[in-house]
Design a protein around this motif. Structure first.
Motif, mmCIF file in Angstrom:
data_model
loop_
_atom_site.group_PDB
_atom_site.id
_atom_site.type_symbol
_atom_site.label_atom_id
_atom_site.label_comp_id
_atom_site.label_asym_id
_atom_site.label_seq_id
_atom_site.Cartn_x
_atom_site.Cartn_y
_atom_site.Cartn_z
ATOM 1 N N LEU A 4 0.832 -1.206 0.000
ATOM 2 C CA LEU A 4 0.000 0.000 0.000
ATOM 3 C C LEU A 4 0.866 1.255 0.000
ATOM 4 O O LEU A 4 0.606 2.199 -0.756
ATOM 5 N N MET A 5 1.919 1.253 0.804
ATOM 6 C CA MET A 5 2.807 2.414 0.851
ATOM 7 C C MET A 5 3.497 2.612 -0.500
ATOM 8 O O MET A 5 3.631 3.751 -0.965
ATOM 9 N N ALA A 6 3.903 1.543 -1.143
ATOM 10 C CA ALA A 6 4.545 1.648 -2.462
ATOM 11 C C ALA A 6 3.543 2.145 -3.496
ATOM 12 O O ALA A 6 3.858 3.036 -4.302
ATOM 13 N N ASP A 7 2.325 1.602 -3.474
ATOM 14 C CA ASP A 7 1.293 2.014 -4.433
ATOM 15 C C ASP A 7 0.927 3.489 -4.297
ATOM 16 O O ASP A 7 0.653 4.163 -5.286
ATOM 17 N N LYS A 8 0.903 3.988 -3.077
ATOM 18 C CA LYS A 8 0.496 5.374 -2.812
ATOM 19 C C LYS A 8 1.691 6.320 -2.681
ATOM 20 O O LYS A 8 1.503 7.513 -2.457
#
Length: 149
Positions: free
Chosen positions: A33-37
């Motif tokens: 999630l952190m990578a995607d956002k």
């Protein structure tokens, strides 16, 4: 340069979206999630309340260096639970002081125990640079004799 502007002004400019993760999620899900956002931290929410914060630093120190696996470790096992938070009316200057004093890079912003935003050190640096640029432009305009808007 004094920066007494409230953090709520930065949140207004930044936007209201706060990505979050549940304590029962896997560390892999949090990292994804952190990578995607393209973010470096996630508030960990349990029953609508802030239970902790998960950061890239937590991952590197408590998973990668500890030899654990992100797909088998739950977020709640490694989060930082002693979270420094601020109120939306806190000043940029105070937030910078808190981040420096506690050696942290992210501050959840709480209003009535509800997470209304998260401020990063990058947000504060960008604001400070923009404010300095605006002040320099005003001074140049004043010295040059041009009227200011």
């Amino acid at each position: 340069m004094k920066t007494s502007v409230p953090i709520s002004a930065l949140l207004h400019h930044k936007g209201a979206t706060v990505w979050q993760i549940a304590p029962e999620a896997t560390v892999f899900d949090a990292i994804k999630l952190m990578a995607d956002k393209n973010i470096g931290a996630l508030p960990v929410m349990s029953h609508g309340r802030l239970a902790g914060i998960f950061t890239e630093r937590d991952y590197t120190r408590k998973i990668a260096l500890a030899g654990k696996t992100s797909k088998q470790t739950l977020v709640k096992e490694i989060i930082s639970t002693d979270v420094v938070t601020v109120d939306p009316q806190e000043s940029v200057e105070e937030c910078m002081r808190l981040m420096t004093e506690h050696r942290i890079r992210h501050l959840p912003v709480l209003q009535n125990d509800e997470v209304v935003g998260i401020i990063s050190i990058g947000d504060l640096v960008n604001y400070t640079i923009s404010a300095q640029d605006a002040m320099i432009a005003q001074m140049e305009s004043y010295i040059g004799g041009s009227p200011t808007a």
